[in-house]
Design a protein around this motif. Structure first.
Motif, PDB file in Angstrom:
ATOM      1  N   GLN A  86       0.851  -1.197   0.000  1.00 41.49           N
ATOM      2  CA  GLN A  86       0.000   0.000   0.000  1.00 41.49           C
ATOM      3  C   GLN A  86       0.884   1.243   0.000  1.00 41.49           C
ATOM      4  O   GLN A  86       1.721   1.414   0.885  1.00 41.49           O
ATOM      5  CB  GLN A  86      -0.912  -0.004   1.231  1.00 41.49           C
ATOM      6  N   LYS A  87       0.675   2.129  -0.938  1.00 41.75           N
ATOM      7  CA  LYS A  87       1.557   3.285  -1.117  1.00 41.75           C
ATOM      8  C   LYS A  87       0.893   4.615  -0.769  1.00 41.75           C
ATOM      9  O   LYS A  87       1.484   5.675  -0.959  1.00 41.75           O
ATOM     10  CB  LYS A  87       2.059   3.336  -2.565  1.00 41.75           C
ATOM     11  N   GLY A  88      -0.339   4.573  -0.250  1.00 41.20           N
ATOM     12  CA  GLY A  88      -1.022   5.795   0.135  1.00 41.20           C
ATOM     13  C   GLY A  88      -0.824   6.112   1.605  1.00 41.20           C
ATOM     14  O   GLY A  88       0.200   5.787   2.203  1.00 41.20           O
ATOM     15  N   LYS A  89      -1.853   6.721   2.202  1.00 39.00           N
ATOM     16  CA  LYS A  89      -1.810   7.047   3.629  1.00 39.00           C
ATOM     17  C   LYS A  89      -2.003   5.775   4.457  1.00 39.00           C
ATOM     18  O   LYS A  89      -2.955   5.018   4.227  1.00 39.00           O
ATOM     19  CB  LYS A  89      -2.915   8.054   3.953  1.00 39.00           C
ATOM     20  N   ILE A  90      -1.102   5.549   5.398  1.00 37.46           N
ATOM     21  CA  ILE A  90      -1.184   4.348   6.231  1.00 37.46           C
ATOM     22  C   ILE A  90      -1.326   4.764   7.690  1.00 37.46           C
ATOM     23  O   ILE A  90      -0.540   5.576   8.202  1.00 37.46           O
ATOM     24  CB  ILE A  90       0.050   3.445   6.048  1.00 37.46           C
ATOM     25  N   SER A  91      -2.329   4.205   8.352  1.00 34.41           N
ATOM     26  CA  SER A  91      -2.554   4.456   9.778  1.00 34.41           C
ATOM     27  C   SER A  91      -2.400   3.146  10.543  1.00 34.41           C
ATOM     28  O   SER A  91      -2.617   2.060  10.007  1.00 34.41           O
ATOM     29  CB  SER A  91      -3.953   5.037  10.011  1.00 34.41           C
TER      30      SER A  91
ATOM     31  N   HIS B 157      10.637   2.330  19.104  1.00 39.18           N
ATOM     32  CA  HIS B 157      11.809   2.233  18.230  1.00 39.18           C
ATOM     33  C   HIS B 157      11.405   1.826  16.816  1.00 39.18           C
ATOM     34  O   HIS B 157      11.941   2.349  15.830  1.00 39.18           O
ATOM     35  CB  HIS B 157      12.802   1.232  18.811  1.00 39.18           C
ATOM     36  N   VAL B 158      10.463   0.879  16.702  1.00 41.34           N
ATOM     37  CA  VAL B 158      10.008   0.448  15.380  1.00 41.34           C
ATOM     38  C   VAL B 158       9.304   1.597  14.661  1.00 41.34           C
ATOM     39  O   VAL B 158       9.584   1.892  13.489  1.00 41.34           O
ATOM     40  CB  VAL B 158       9.062  -0.768  15.497  1.00 41.34           C
ATOM     41  N   LEU B 159       8.393   2.271  15.356  1.00 40.61           N
ATOM     42  CA  LEU B 159       7.595   3.318  14.712  1.00 40.61           C
ATOM     43  C   LEU B 159       8.442   4.525  14.314  1.00 40.61           C
ATOM     44  O   LEU B 159       8.077   5.252  13.379  1.00 40.61           O
ATOM     45  CB  LEU B 159       6.442   3.725  15.629  1.00 40.61           C
TER      46      LEU B 159
ATOM     47  N   GLU C 197       6.272   8.017   8.280  1.00 36.62           N
ATOM     48  CA  GLU C 197       5.105   8.379   7.472  1.00 36.62           C
ATOM     49  C   GLU C 197       3.812   7.778   8.006  1.00 36.62           C
ATOM     50  O   GLU C 197       2.712   8.153   7.576  1.00 36.62           O
ATOM     51  CB  GLU C 197       5.320   7.918   6.016  1.00 36.62           C
ATOM     52  N   ILE C 198       3.887   6.843   8.955  1.00 35.63           N
ATOM     53  CA  ILE C 198       2.688   6.160   9.446  1.00 35.63           C
ATOM     54  C   ILE C 198       2.013   6.993  10.537  1.00 35.63           C
ATOM     55  O   ILE C 198       2.646   7.454  11.480  1.00 35.63           O
ATOM     56  CB  ILE C 198       3.048   4.749   9.964  1.00 35.63           C
TER      57      ILE C 198
END
Length: 481
Positions: A365-370, A389-391, A396-397
């Motif tokens: 998925q290349k759009g907005k990711i939540s 640490h992961v986030l 961009e998420i």
């Protein structure tokens, strides 16, 4: 049925018997006494029950209520002085496991046993193995997600690996149902608390290792966690190990003298990973495979299960069919909103599994990711920092923190602790359904995605030690498609 003489024989053979106390207060000789029920629950008692007083939280009043219900004997590490004989042992958990094996007439000897351990992937690999083995055999399965003792009827499990009394009772039921194989997830806690003490597996699989389950009521250190994971390999006739896992060289040295297969990088058994729904294998499982679960890690889990099942009588054709048929509740379940946006529901509940999940989603998925995420209360506290640490590697998420089994902690405090490790602004929406509804309302098209991580297929929230009503992530998401 088991006689007291047989119980004492089992305990003495394990060098675990100390004494029988208070026999002078019993109204007849204990010689010849027979038990037709085993229990560690004081509410589950008959006069012919052998009761085990186990657990750090065990209280005298539990035993007193059992005596009032007619209990005649109990096994414990100390004499509680309740007026009935106490069979004293040095280790109550070892005693439970070995006595249960004898009581249920060693059902493990009538089944082929396959066990999976690892920080992540145990459930998925177990489902692959179940679907592979059911092609030509009759497998039972004990899984975090679901258990089946007849291959047809599934019920929700309470523990990843059941307590020994429950484990051997379920094994015996599987045998009586005509099952030929048993697939189990074996957690590090199972070895820490000796739920599988004295049990040897036909095949043991080590999928991976990363820091998890480290905290006051779990493992004190990573070394302790890793050690208890490796006990599965020590207690298996043959082993399957992921050559791409952390600390592989250490594990490989430990299993060098065992019958083994390695899979993954620099091994005989490799996968040419695909971003879609197929992959190609080389080595013992050489061939082309269809798979419903996207992601390299799911292809690795399929390879591990295939190699294990090959040792247990499955053909290559069985393995291909089983892998192609496998789906797992709460593992990479995908819904599509009316606007085309994807909703991914997954059980990812530690830093490593979250990272793997986000890698797959961002590839597709290349759009907005939540992302909706939380952390459980009173366990695995290191996860909160790991999530941060992961986030921080996915700036961009859009992150929404919410409730995930808070138990006896305040869910707001848990969310704030996770947020403190994230180097950008995040939202906190404590009500998990409201968080899902909000995030789904913000998607706009087919390139967008919402990831709901942590609870998977769990249709409950654990609050103050009890399961409370919650429809479950997948059902909530369906409401707002």
């Amino acid at each position: 049925m088991i006689t007291i003489e047989q119980v004492l024989e089992v305990l003495k053979k394990d060098h675990n018997f100390r004494d029988i106390i208070n026999q002078e207060h019993y109204h007849y000789s204990w010689t010849g006494v027979t038990f037709d029920h085993l229990s560690y629950d004081s509410r589950d008692i008959t006069p012919s029950t052998l009761f085990f007083a186990k657990g750090a939280g065990f209280k005298l009043e539990f035993l007193e209520s059992a005596v009032q219900a007619g209990l005649g004997f109990y096994v414990a590490e100390k004499d509680y002085q309740v007026g009935i004989p106490a069979i004293l042992v040095s280790d109550i958990k070892q005693a439970m496991s070995l006595v249960a094996q004898a009581f249920y007439q060693h059902p493990q000897d009538k089944l082929k046993l396959l066990a999976f351990t690892g920080t992540k992937g145990k459930t998925t690999a177990s489902y692959f193995a179940f679907n592979i083995l059911k092609q030509s055999h009759k497998p039972a399965m004990l899984s975090t997600m679901n258990t089946t003792l007849d291959g047809k009827t599934f019920f929700k499990s309470n523990l990843t690996t059941p307590e020994s009394l429950d484990l051997f009772r379920m094994m015996a039921e599987a045998v009586s149902n005509g099952m030929t194989h048993l697939i189990m997830e074996v957690s590090s806690q199972a070895y820490l608390t000796k739920r599988v003490y004295g049990l040897t597996f036909d095949v043991g699989v080590f999928l991976n290792i990363s820091p998890d389950h480290i905290g006051p009521i779990e493992h004190p250190t990573f070394e302790d966690y890793f050690y208890h994971k490796r006990l599965l390999l020590k207690n298996s006739q043959a082993v399957i190990v992921n050559s791409g896992m952390n600390h592989f060289d250490f594990v490989a040295e430990e299993v060098a003298d065992k019958d083994h297969d390695f899979y993954g990088k620099d091994s005989e058994n490799t996968i040419k990973h695909s971003s879609g729904f197929s992959f190609k294998a080389k080595g013992k499982l050489a061939g082309d495979y269809d798979i419903q679960l996207i992601g390299d890690f799911n292809q690795d889990n399929a390879m591990a299960a295939g190699l294990a099942c090959l040792r247990l009588g499955a053909s290559l054709e069985d393995i291909k069919k089983g892998i192609a048929q496998t789906s797992v509740p709460g593992r990479m379940e995908i819904l599509t909103q009316a606007n085309g946006a994807k909703v991914f529901v997954d059980y990812a509940h530690n830093g490593d599994s979250l990272d793997k999940l986000l890698q797959v989603v961002t590839d597709h998925q290349k759009g907005k990711i939540s992302l909706i995420l939380g952390a459980p209360g009173n366990k695995g506290e290191s996860r909160r920092q790991d999530f941060g640490h992961v986030l921080n590697t996915y700036p961009e998420i859009n992150v929404i923190l919410s409730t995930d089994d808070p138990n006896k902690e305040d869910p707001l405090t848990i969310c704030q602790e996770i947020a403190s490790h994230i180097n950008r602004k995040v939202r906190i929406i404590i009500d998990r359904e409201e968080a899902i509804k909000t995030a789904m309302s913000e998607t706009t098209g087919s390139s967008d995605a919402l990831v709901i991580a942590g609870k998977g297929a769990d249709a409950f929230q654990i609050v103050n030690g009890k399961r409370t009503d919650y429809a479950g992530d997948i059902e909530v998401a369906k409401k707002y498609l």
